[in-house]
Scaffold this active site. Structure first.
Site, PDB file in Angstrom:
ATOM      1  N   CYS A  45       0.741  -1.009  -0.142  1.00 42.37           N
ATOM      2  CA  CYS A  45       0.087  -0.003  -0.027  1.00 42.37           C
ATOM      3  C   CYS A  45       0.893   1.346   0.025  1.00 42.37           C
ATOM      4  O   CYS A  45       0.629   2.317  -0.552  1.00 42.37           O
ATOM      5  CB  CYS A  45      -0.935  -0.200   1.160  1.00 42.37           C
ATOM      6  SG  CYS A  45      -2.073  -1.365   1.131  1.00 42.37           S
ATOM      7  N   ASP A 139     -22.705  11.533 -11.552  1.00 44.49           N
ATOM      8  CA  ASP A 139     -24.062  11.119 -11.132  1.00 44.49           C
ATOM      9  C   ASP A 139     -23.863  10.566  -9.656  1.00 44.49           C
ATOM     10  O   ASP A 139     -25.035  10.156  -9.403  1.00 44.49           O
ATOM     11  CB  ASP A 139     -24.527  10.380 -11.975  1.00 44.49           C
ATOM     12  CG  ASP A 139     -24.167   9.058 -12.714  1.00 44.49           C
ATOM     13  OD1 ASP A 139     -22.822   8.901 -12.075  1.00 44.49           O
ATOM     14  OD2 ASP A 139     -24.481   8.605 -13.641  1.00 44.49           O
TER      15      ASP A 139
END
Length: 219
Positions: A45, A139
Site C-alpha cells: 500500500c 452522477d
C-alpha cells in the site's frame, strides 16, 4: 449485498487528512477514485499511495478526484505520509480517510457487519478485503470496481485507461475493445443503426454482423 455497476455510491461523512468531508458533496461534478487499504504502514500500500500521488496530474486532466481510505485513524495517516514520500519520492496531496470505526469499509461491503466497531487490534490480514478501487461518476453512480489481494500491487495506469473509456463511451454511443488505448478504434454499439453510424462516425468496418469498428470520435 455488494455494490454493483450503476448502483449509487453510498454517501458518508468522514474525517480525512484534509478535514471532514461529505462524500457526495466532495465529489461534486467530478469523477472520483476511492481506493482502500487494510492497514497503515503496509509495504504494498505504501508503494501504491506514492504511485497514485505521482499520477495525480493525469487524474486531474480527466476531471477525476483521488481519495484514499485506510482502516486506521487520521493521526496515523499523517505519519504514514512521511514514509510514503521517503519510499516513492511523491508527496500525498490528496485526502486520506480515517476509518477508525470501520463504518466506510462496511458501507462499501469491504468488511462484514460482524467485523466489530474499531480498527484497534486488527491486523492487515483481518482487513484483507479492504483492497478495492471504486470509480464513481459525477452522477454518484459506481462505474467500475476492482478488488486485489494484499500481495498484488494495483495497476493505476489501467484505472486511468478505464476512466478514458468510461468518459468516451458516456459521451458517444461506442464501446472500447480489449486492450483499447486512447486514439485506437472503437466499437459502435448495437443501439446505433448503420445509417446513423455513417452520419455520426463516417466510415466504419463491419468485422462481424454484430461487430462494427470505427475511428475514435473526437471529444
Amino acid at each position: 449485498m455488494g455494490l454493483r455497476i450503476n448502483d449509487t455510491a453510498p454517501d458518508f461523512t468522514a474525517e480525512t487528512t484534509q478535514g471532514e468531508i461529505h462524500f457526495h458533496d466532495w465529489i461534486g461534478d467530478s469523477y472520483a477514485v476511492l481506493f482502500s487499504h487494510p492497514k497503515n504502514f503496509t509495504p504494498v500500500c505504501t508503494t501504491e499511495l506514492g504511485y497514485m500521488a505521482g499520477l495525480a496530474p493525469e487524474f486531474a486532466k480527466r476531471n477525476a478526484k483521488i481519495i484514499g481510505i485506510s482502516v486506521d485513524p487520521v493521526e496515523s495517516h499523517a505519519k504514514w505520509k512521511a514514509d510514503i514520500k521517503a519510499a516513492t519520492g511523491h508527496e500525498v496531496d490528496y485526502p486520506l480517510i480515517g476509518d477508525r470505526d470501520l463504518k466506510v469499509a462496511k458501507l462499501y461491503d469491504m468488511l462484514p457487519a460482524e467485523a466489530g466497531e474499531t480498527s484497534e487490534g486488527r491486523t492487515p490480514a483481518d482487513n484483507a478485503t479492504v483492497r478495492s478501487v471504486f470509480v464513481i461518476g459525477p452522477d454518484k453512480k459506481v462505474k467500475l470496481t476492482l478488488t486485489y489481494p494484499m500481495t498484488t500491487g494495483r495497476n493505476f495506469d489501467e484505472i486511468l485507461r478505464a476512466i478514458d473509456s468510461i468518459q468516451l463511451t458516456a459521451k458517444h454511443q461506442v464501446a472500447t475493445p480489449a486492450q483499447w488505448k486512447q486514439g485506437e478504434d472503437v466499437i459502435i454499439t448495437a443501439a446505433v443503426s448503420d445509417e446513423d453510424a455513417t452520419k455520426r462516425f463516417g466510415e466504419f468496418e463491419r468485422v462481424l454482423p454484430y461487430l462494427r469498428k470505427t475511428k475514435q470520435p473526437a471529444n
